[in-house]
Design a protein around this motif. Structure first.
Motif, PDB file in Angstrom:
ATOM      1  N   LEU A  90       0.758  -0.342  -6.371  1.00  0.00           N
ATOM      2  CA  LEU A  90       1.564   0.783  -5.901  1.00  0.00           C
ATOM      3  C   LEU A  90       0.828   1.516  -4.788  1.00  0.00           C
ATOM      4  O   LEU A  90      -0.384   1.755  -4.880  1.00  0.00           O
ATOM      5  CB  LEU A  90       1.840   1.770  -7.051  1.00  0.00           C
ATOM      6  N   LYS A  91       1.585   1.862  -3.749  1.00  0.00           N
ATOM      7  CA  LYS A  91       1.030   2.735  -2.711  1.00  0.00           C
ATOM      8  C   LYS A  91       0.871   4.145  -3.280  1.00  0.00           C
ATOM      9  O   LYS A  91       1.441   4.485  -4.316  1.00  0.00           O
ATOM     10  CB  LYS A  91       1.951   2.742  -1.486  1.00  0.00           C
ATOM     11  N   GLU A  92       0.111   4.955  -2.570  1.00  0.00           N
ATOM     12  CA  GLU A  92      -0.081   6.339  -3.018  1.00  0.00           C
ATOM     13  C   GLU A  92       1.245   7.092  -3.075  1.00  0.00           C
ATOM     14  O   GLU A  92       1.412   8.025  -3.853  1.00  0.00           O
ATOM     15  CB  GLU A  92      -1.065   7.050  -2.082  1.00  0.00           C
ATOM     16  N   SER A  93       2.212   6.640  -2.263  1.00  0.00           N
ATOM     17  CA  SER A  93       3.543   7.257  -2.265  1.00  0.00           C
ATOM     18  C   SER A  93       4.410   6.776  -3.422  1.00  0.00           C
ATOM     19  O   SER A  93       5.496   7.298  -3.654  1.00  0.00           O
ATOM     20  CB  SER A  93       4.250   6.946  -0.952  1.00  0.00           C
ATOM     21  N   GLY A  94       3.931   5.745  -4.130  1.00  0.00           N
ATOM     22  CA  GLY A  94       4.685   5.190  -5.244  1.00  0.00           C
ATOM     23  C   GLY A  94       5.419   3.909  -4.913  1.00  0.00           C
ATOM     24  O   GLY A  94       5.990   3.264  -5.805  1.00  0.00           O
ATOM     25  N   GLY A  95       5.440   3.505  -3.639  1.00  0.00           N
ATOM     26  CA  GLY A  95       6.114   2.268  -3.243  1.00  0.00           C
ATOM     27  C   GLY A  95       5.399   1.031  -3.759  1.00  0.00           C
ATOM     28  O   GLY A  95       4.168   0.999  -3.853  1.00  0.00           O
ATOM     29  N   ARG A  96       6.182   0.020  -4.106  1.00  0.00           N
ATOM     30  CA  ARG A  96       5.629  -1.209  -4.679  1.00  0.00           C
ATOM     31  C   ARG A  96       5.025  -2.081  -3.582  1.00  0.00           C
ATOM     32  O   ARG A  96       5.575  -2.195  -2.485  1.00  0.00           O
ATOM     33  CB  ARG A  96       6.730  -1.969  -5.424  1.00  0.00           C
ATOM     34  N   VAL A  97       3.908  -2.711  -3.909  1.00  0.00           N
ATOM     35  CA  VAL A  97       3.198  -3.585  -2.979  1.00  0.00           C
ATOM     36  C   VAL A  97       2.936  -4.918  -3.665  1.00  0.00           C
ATOM     37  O   VAL A  97       2.469  -4.962  -4.813  1.00  0.00           O
ATOM     38  CB  VAL A  97       1.843  -2.965  -2.533  1.00  0.00           C
ATOM     39  N   ALA A 129     -11.313  -9.137   1.176  1.00  0.00           N
ATOM     40  CA  ALA A 129     -10.498 -10.352   1.228  1.00  0.00           C
ATOM     41  C   ALA A 129      -9.428 -10.222   2.288  1.00  0.00           C
ATOM     42  O   ALA A 129      -9.041  -9.113   2.693  1.00  0.00           O
ATOM     43  CB  ALA A 129      -9.853 -10.616  -0.134  1.00  0.00           C
ATOM     44  N   LEU A 130      -8.936 -11.377   2.734  1.00  0.00           N
ATOM     45  CA  LEU A 130      -7.752 -11.436   3.572  1.00  0.00           C
ATOM     46  C   LEU A 130      -6.567 -11.761   2.678  1.00  0.00           C
ATOM     47  O   LEU A 130      -6.641 -12.670   1.836  1.00  0.00           O
ATOM     48  CB  LEU A 130      -7.902 -12.520   4.645  1.00  0.00           C
ATOM     49  N   VAL A 131      -5.478 -11.031   2.849  1.00  0.00           N
ATOM     50  CA  VAL A 131      -4.322 -11.188   1.973  1.00  0.00           C
ATOM     51  C   VAL A 131      -3.032 -11.167   2.793  1.00  0.00           C
ATOM     52  O   VAL A 131      -2.992 -10.667   3.926  1.00  0.00           O
ATOM     53  CB  VAL A 131      -4.256 -10.069   0.907  1.00  0.00           C
ATOM     54  N   HIS A 132      -1.978 -11.706   2.202  1.00  0.00           N
ATOM     55  CA  HIS A 132      -0.612 -11.478   2.662  1.00  0.00           C
ATOM     56  C   HIS A 132      -0.093 -10.290   1.864  1.00  0.00           C
ATOM     57  O   HIS A 132      -0.351 -10.183   0.661  1.00  0.00           O
ATOM     58  CB  HIS A 132       0.252 -12.709   2.410  1.00  0.00           C
ATOM     59  N   LEU A 133       0.644  -9.434   2.514  1.00  0.00           N
ATOM     60  CA  LEU A 133       1.062  -8.198   1.858  1.00  0.00           C
ATOM     61  C   LEU A 133       2.520  -7.907   2.168  1.00  0.00           C
ATOM     62  O   LEU A 133       2.953  -8.013   3.315  1.00  0.00           O
ATOM     63  CB  LEU A 133       0.157  -7.047   2.331  1.00  0.00           C
ATOM     64  N   LYS A 134       3.265  -7.543   1.135  1.00  0.00           N
ATOM     65  CA  LYS A 134       4.657  -7.127   1.291  1.00  0.00           C
ATOM     66  C   LYS A 134       4.802  -5.712   0.745  1.00  0.00           C
ATOM     67  O   LYS A 134       4.441  -5.435  -0.407  1.00  0.00           O
ATOM     68  CB  LYS A 134       5.593  -8.063   0.523  1.00  0.00           C
ATOM     69  N   ALA A 135       5.323  -4.831   1.588  1.00  0.00           N
ATOM     70  CA  ALA A 135       5.590  -3.449   1.179  1.00  0.00           C
ATOM     71  C   ALA A 135       6.752  -2.940   2.008  1.00  0.00           C
ATOM     72  O   ALA A 135       6.997  -3.416   3.121  1.00  0.00           O
ATOM     73  CB  ALA A 135       4.349  -2.571   1.386  1.00  0.00           C
ATOM     74  N   LYS A 186      -0.813   1.290   6.302  1.00  0.00           N
ATOM     75  CA  LYS A 186      -1.612   1.772   7.419  1.00  0.00           C
ATOM     76  C   LYS A 186      -3.097   1.616   7.123  1.00  0.00           C
ATOM     77  O   LYS A 186      -3.518   1.609   5.970  1.00  0.00           O
ATOM     78  CB  LYS A 186      -1.286   3.239   7.701  1.00  0.00           C
ATOM     79  N   THR A 187      -3.881   1.523   8.197  1.00  0.00           N
ATOM     80  CA  THR A 187      -5.327   1.452   8.046  1.00  0.00           C
ATOM     81  C   THR A 187      -5.838   2.672   7.284  1.00  0.00           C
ATOM     82  O   THR A 187      -5.467   3.812   7.584  1.00  0.00           O
ATOM     83  CB  THR A 187      -6.006   1.369   9.420  1.00  0.00           C
ATOM     84  N   GLY A 188      -6.651   2.416   6.271  1.00  0.00           N
ATOM     85  CA  GLY A 188      -7.204   3.483   5.448  1.00  0.00           C
ATOM     86  C   GLY A 188      -6.398   3.786   4.209  1.00  0.00           C
ATOM     87  O   GLY A 188      -6.900   4.455   3.290  1.00  0.00           O
ATOM     88  N   ALA A 189      -5.158   3.291   4.140  1.00  0.00           N
ATOM     89  CA  ALA A 189      -4.312   3.563   2.974  1.00  0.00           C
ATOM     90  C   ALA A 189      -4.829   2.808   1.755  1.00  0.00           C
ATOM     91  O   ALA A 189      -5.409   1.727   1.861  1.00  0.00           O
ATOM     92  CB  ALA A 189      -2.875   3.153   3.273  1.00  0.00           C
ATOM     93  N   ALA A 190      -4.604   3.384   0.588  1.00  0.00           N
ATOM     94  CA  ALA A 190      -5.078   2.797  -0.663  1.00  0.00           C
ATOM     95  C   ALA A 190      -3.906   2.274  -1.481  1.00  0.00           C
ATOM     96  O   ALA A 190      -2.783   2.795  -1.401  1.00  0.00           O
ATOM     97  CB  ALA A 190      -5.857   3.832  -1.475  1.00  0.00           C
ATOM     98  N   VAL A 191      -4.183   1.250  -2.267  1.00  0.00           N
ATOM     99  CA  VAL A 191      -3.205   0.678  -3.187  1.00  0.00           C
ATOM    100  C   VAL A 191      -3.783   0.753  -4.588  1.00  0.00           C
ATOM    101  O   VAL A 191      -4.938   0.350  -4.820  1.00  0.00           O
ATOM    102  CB  VAL A 191      -2.886  -0.790  -2.832  1.00  0.00           C
ATOM    103  N   LYS A 192      -2.992   1.287  -5.521  1.00  0.00           N
ATOM    104  CA  LYS A 192      -3.406   1.322  -6.922  1.00  0.00           C
ATOM    105  C   LYS A 192      -3.102  -0.024  -7.557  1.00  0.00           C
ATOM    106  O   LYS A 192      -1.982  -0.540  -7.446  1.00  0.00           O
ATOM    107  CB  LYS A 192      -2.661   2.437  -7.661  1.00  0.00           C
ATOM    108  N   LEU A 193      -4.084  -0.590  -8.248  1.00  0.00           N
ATOM    109  CA  LEU A 193      -3.975  -1.927  -8.817  1.00  0.00           C
ATOM    110  C   LEU A 193      -4.123  -1.894 -10.333  1.00  0.00           C
ATOM    111  O   LEU A 193      -4.607  -0.903 -10.897  1.00  0.00           O
ATOM    112  CB  LEU A 193      -5.062  -2.830  -8.213  1.00  0.00           C
ATOM    113  N   ASN A 205      -4.426 -10.809  12.617  1.00  0.00           N
ATOM    114  CA  ASN A 205      -3.185 -11.517  12.927  1.00  0.00           C
ATOM    115  C   ASN A 205      -2.124 -11.193  11.884  1.00  0.00           C
ATOM    116  O   ASN A 205      -1.780 -10.031  11.702  1.00  0.00           O
ATOM    117  CB  ASN A 205      -3.435 -13.020  13.056  1.00  0.00           C
ATOM    118  N   ASP A 206      -1.647 -12.190  11.136  1.00  0.00           N
ATOM    119  CA  ASP A 206      -0.612 -11.938  10.134  1.00  0.00           C
ATOM    120  C   ASP A 206      -1.182 -11.503   8.792  1.00  0.00           C
ATOM    121  O   ASP A 206      -0.421 -11.229   7.857  1.00  0.00           O
ATOM    122  CB  ASP A 206       0.237 -13.206   9.920  1.00  0.00           C
TER     123      ASP A 206
END
Length: 349
Positions: free
Chosen positions: A75-82, A95-101, A106-113, A126-127
């Motif tokens: 979850l993003k800090e805003s609550g959106g699913r990642v 790590a390098l990852v593929h990400l869907k949100a 944005k650079t510096g943003a955190a994801v709760k895991l 790149n991608d």
């Protein structure tokens, strides 16, 4: 000289019900279509017949990569699913990852895991997204991740997939997709191969998510391949040279092995450790392999182009049309082909 080829030159029609959604009850219970590239002839067999097609001088080469539970949700800090799909670890905690949100990251943003962990966005490659985790990457995904089934399998991953979407000889964690030609091998097949005196060797190619990326350009010359990590040990090169000296064949179990050995043989067969972006398409002369096992591939895919280079496009598409009519099962959990080359496909290293 091969004329410029278009993506649509590799199209075929596939009824959706032929896309295998689950594996066979036992690994070696698959069907096998044998295609001789020299004359275009075909035979319908069972995979259990495979050892009988080999001779004692032949060498089987396998890819011992192991699929990791590479898909995770946060979850993003805003609550959106990642949704995060691991491509490869760079260090213990990056790590390098593929990400869907919904609105990217944005650079510096955190994801709760899961497990109270977090990942912070460091930037784009790149991608791909460069993330820093609050924990060890490998341990985190092994503990909390799920097996990332291919996009054409229209169901969620189940507990059984942790074992069945994995070869019995997998050893080196790092892939996000299985080298699927190897999924057909089980203890009975290996026992039959041993009885016939068939030798084998292992390379490692960590299959990346790019294997599922479609070709988006019309002229295939303009396609850029994804990058994958590869190791071809010196012992494998020695075994290949000994096989050739004895008049035997080097048989690749899967297109990942083909790409591995062709990379190692580009300037004369030699050990290789690093990344590969090799794109094998019609016109390629094969230096590293003499025959291959491979599952059925997606229309207009780079893997279909690789197989076309080996046996000829017309022969391969005719074989695929036969497979559709004969109701073979397609893609990762589907049936298998054994391909021997067209007369112009080989060039010794």
């Amino acid at each position: 000289m091969i004329d410029s080829m278009r993506r649509t030159d590799f199209h075929f029609d596939l009824p959706p019900e032929l896309i295998a959604q689950r594996p066979t009850a036992t690994r070696s219970a698959s069907r096998m279509l044998v295609l001789d590239g020299a004359d275009g002839s075909r035979r319908d067999l069972q995979f259990r017949d495979f050892p009988s097609l080999l001779g004692p001088s032949d060498l089987l080469v396998f890819n011992d990569t192991r699929v990791i539970p590479a898909r995770i949700f946060g979850l993003k800090e805003s609550g959106g699913r990642v949704e995060i799909l691991l491509e490869r670890a760079l260090t213990a905690n990056t790590a390098l990852v593929h990400l869907k949100a919904s609105k990217g990251l944005k650079t510096g943003a955190a994801v709760k895991l899961p497990g109270g962990h977090t990942a912070r966005m460091l930037g784009r490659w790149n991608d791909l997204f460069h993330l820093q985790f609050s924990c060890d990457v490998a341990y985190f995904f092994e503990t909390h991740g799920e097996i990332p089934l291919p996009p054409y399998i229209a169901r969620k991953a189940e507990s059984a997939d942790r074992e069945r979407y994995q070869t019995v000889y997998s050893r080196a964690p790092g892939a996000i997709a299985a080298p699927t030609a190897g999924l057909h091998f089980d203890d009975d097949i290996f026992a039959a191969l041993e009885t016939r005196g068939i030798r084998h060797a292992f390379v490692t190619l960590h299959v990346g998510a790019g294997t599922f990326q479609p070709v988006r350009v019309d002229e295939i010359e303009g396609h850029e391949m994804h990058e994958e990590y590869l190791e071809v040990p010196e012992a494998v090169c020695d075994a290949i040279k000994a096989t050739r000296a004895a008049g035997g064949r080097v048989i690749a179990v899967g297109t990942t092995v083909v790409r591995s050995l062709e990379t190692a043989a580009m300037d004369g067969l030699a050990p290789y450790r690093g990344v590969t972006r090799i794109f094998i398409k019609p016109g390629h002369r094969f230096r590293g392999v003499d025959a291959m096992l491979t599952n059925f591939h997606l229309p207009e895919s780079t893997l279909l182009m690789l197989c076309s280079a080996f046996v000829g496009r017309e022969a391969l598409l005719a074989a695929y049309a036969h497979a559709v009519q004969a109701r073979y099962r397609f893609f990762s959990y589907g049936d298998v082909m054994f391909l021997t080359p067209s007369g112009s496909a080989l060039q010794r290293a």
